[in-house]
Design an enzyme around this catalytic site. Structure first.
Site, mmCIF file in Angstrom:
data_model
loop_
_atom_site.group_PDB
_atom_site.id
_atom_site.type_symbol
_atom_site.label_atom_id
_atom_site.label_comp_id
_atom_site.label_asym_id
_atom_site.label_seq_id
_atom_site.Cartn_x
_atom_site.Cartn_y
_atom_site.Cartn_z
ATOM 1 C CG HIS A 17 41.160 8.883 49.434
ATOM 2 N ND1 HIS A 17 41.377 7.575 49.805
ATOM 3 C CD2 HIS A 17 42.335 9.305 48.890
ATOM 4 C CE1 HIS A 17 42.616 7.213 49.495
ATOM 5 N NE2 HIS A 17 43.221 8.249 48.956
ATOM 6 C CE LYS A 41 50.485 3.036 45.410
ATOM 7 N NZ LYS A 41 49.553 4.106 45.820
ATOM 8 N NE ARG A 90 49.087 11.445 51.981
ATOM 9 C CZ ARG A 90 49.499 10.218 51.802
ATOM 10 N NH1 ARG A 90 49.094 9.284 52.622
ATOM 11 N NH2 ARG A 90 50.318 9.910 50.818
ATOM 12 C CB SER A 128 45.194 3.142 50.698
ATOM 13 O OG SER A 128 44.331 4.177 50.315
HETATM 14 N N1 COA Z 1 43.986 10.991 52.440
HETATM 15 C C1 COA Z 1 44.462 9.760 52.622
HETATM 16 N N2 COA Z 1 45.352 9.182 51.830
HETATM 17 C C2 COA Z 1 45.797 9.896 50.802
HETATM 18 C C3 COA Z 1 45.353 11.203 50.556
HETATM 19 C C4 COA Z 1 44.412 11.748 51.438
HETATM 20 N N3 COA Z 1 43.943 12.980 51.290
HETATM 21 N N4 COA Z 1 45.992 11.663 49.460
HETATM 22 C C5 COA Z 1 46.787 10.684 49.049
HETATM 23 N N5 COA Z 1 46.665 9.615 49.847
HETATM 24 C C6 COA Z 1 47.426 8.356 49.783
HETATM 25 C C7 COA Z 1 46.739 7.231 49.116
HETATM 26 O O1 COA Z 1 45.930 6.518 50.028
HETATM 27 C C8 COA Z 1 47.900 6.414 48.629
HETATM 28 O O2 COA Z 1 48.373 5.622 49.697
HETATM 29 P P1 COA Z 1 49.108 4.229 49.459
HETATM 30 O O3 COA Z 1 50.329 4.531 48.650
HETATM 31 O O4 COA Z 1 49.383 3.787 50.818
HETATM 32 O O5 COA Z 1 48.138 3.365 48.706
HETATM 33 C C9 COA Z 1 48.950 7.464 48.299
HETATM 34 O O6 COA Z 1 48.586 8.590 49.018
HETATM 35 C C10 COA Z 1 49.027 7.904 46.854
HETATM 36 O O7 COA Z 1 48.355 7.058 46.075
HETATM 37 P P2 COA Z 1 47.207 7.386 45.057
HETATM 38 O O8 COA Z 1 46.463 8.623 45.368
HETATM 39 O O9 COA Z 1 46.379 6.185 44.926
HETATM 40 O O10 COA Z 1 48.015 7.699 43.828
HETATM 41 P P3 COA Z 1 49.021 6.749 43.116
HETATM 42 O O11 COA Z 1 50.336 7.359 43.335
HETATM 43 O O12 COA Z 1 48.838 5.326 43.425
HETATM 44 O O13 COA Z 1 48.510 6.943 41.633
HETATM 45 C C11 COA Z 1 47.869 8.200 39.702
HETATM 46 C C12 COA Z 1 48.640 8.124 41.005
HETATM 47 C C13 COA Z 1 46.807 7.147 39.567
HETATM 48 C C14 COA Z 1 47.189 9.535 39.655
HETATM 49 C C15 COA Z 1 48.916 8.076 38.566
HETATM 50 O O14 COA Z 1 49.610 6.873 38.708
HETATM 51 C C16 COA Z 1 48.292 8.141 37.188
HETATM 52 O O15 COA Z 1 47.886 9.195 36.755
HETATM 53 N N6 COA Z 1 48.235 7.002 36.487
HETATM 54 C C17 COA Z 1 47.743 6.944 35.134
HETATM 55 C C18 COA Z 1 48.877 6.762 34.129
HETATM 56 C C19 COA Z 1 49.430 8.082 33.692
HETATM 57 O O16 COA Z 1 48.765 8.907 33.098
HETATM 58 N N7 COA Z 1 50.720 8.298 33.990
HETATM 59 C C20 COA Z 1 51.379 9.512 33.632
HETATM 60 C C21 COA Z 1 51.072 10.612 34.625
HETATM 61 S S1 COA Z 1 52.475 10.997 35.585
#
Ligand code: COA
Length: 162
Positions: A17, A41, A90, A128
């Site tokens: 990140h 989560k 990724r 994560s």
């Molecule tokens: N390096 C390391 N890890 C990475 C990464 C990087 N460059 N890019 C993504 N990841 C990982 C994260 O660590 C995470 O890992 P985990 O699942 O083991 O925790 C995973 O990829 C993706 O998670 P994250 O980036 O936290 O996204 P998410 O899928 O949990 O959440 C949101 C996505 C928050 C953007 C989305 O849920 C959101 O917009 N929520 C708001 C509600 C909304 O508007 N919804 C409608 C939109 S569709």
């Protein structure tokens, strides 16, 4: 002024990140990191702990803001007057999920675009949840997270084991 929002759970923030933030902070005038409470989560760190870890790990970048948010990302973008959503990619697995999410957001806020940044090859395998699992089982995660996150993980593990 080009304002971008980088949303995610960041439970906890990883070197992957931080790499995305270092690169995108050069592309936009301001990057707002939006720490999201994700109901699907189970979080290890509180929203405030996650926010503080990101703030401290990005001290060297002067155009980063870190906030917690809940609700619709599209509404948050409007509130921040942001027109860019940053997401790290990724793998093709990420791509399928992310492309769908970007299309939903495009419907909800047509004036905003999602910008995908390919993860640095050093961090392509980092997530994560992987970091949390490895740390909980006694693994060395120093190459995957900033030192203060590693310390935070050790403290959480101690609390869990008490
Ligand atoms: N390096 C390391 N890890 C990475 C990464 C990087 N460059 N890019 C993504 N990841 C990982 C994260 O660590 C995470 O890992 P985990 O699942 O083991 O925790 C995973 O990829 C993706 O998670 P994250 O980036 O936290 O996204 P998410 O899928 O949990 O959440 C949101 C996505 C928050 C953007 C989305 O849920 C959101 O917009 N929520 C708001 C509600 C909304 O508007 N919804 C409608 C939109 S569709």
């Amino acid at each position: 002024m080009k304002i971008a929002v980088y949303p995610g759970s960041f439970d906890p923030v990883t070197r992957g990140h931080i790499d995305i933030l270092e690169r995108t902070s050069q592309m936009f005038d301001k990057v707002v990191v939006a720490v999201v409470h994700n109901v699907t989560k189970h979080a290890l760190f509180t929203l405030d702990e996650r926010k503080e870890m990101i703030k401290k790990s990005t001290k060297h970048l002067d155009n980063i803001e870190v906030e917690c948010f809940s609700g619709l990302l599209a509404d948050y973008l409007r509130q921040k007057e942001a027109t860019i959503i940053i997401r790290g990619l990724r793998s093709m697995v990420d791509f399928e999920y992310e492309s769908q999410m970007s299309m939903i957001n495009r419907q909800l806020i047509p004036q905003a675009d999602t910008v995908f940044i390919m993860s640095d090859p050093r961090y392509i395998f980092v997530s994560s949840s992987g970091v949390k699992e490895a740390a909980l089982l006694g693994g060395d995660v120093s190459s995957m997270v900033p030192p203060l996150v590693e310390k935070g993980l050790q403290e959480k593990i101690k609390q869990i084991k008490i």
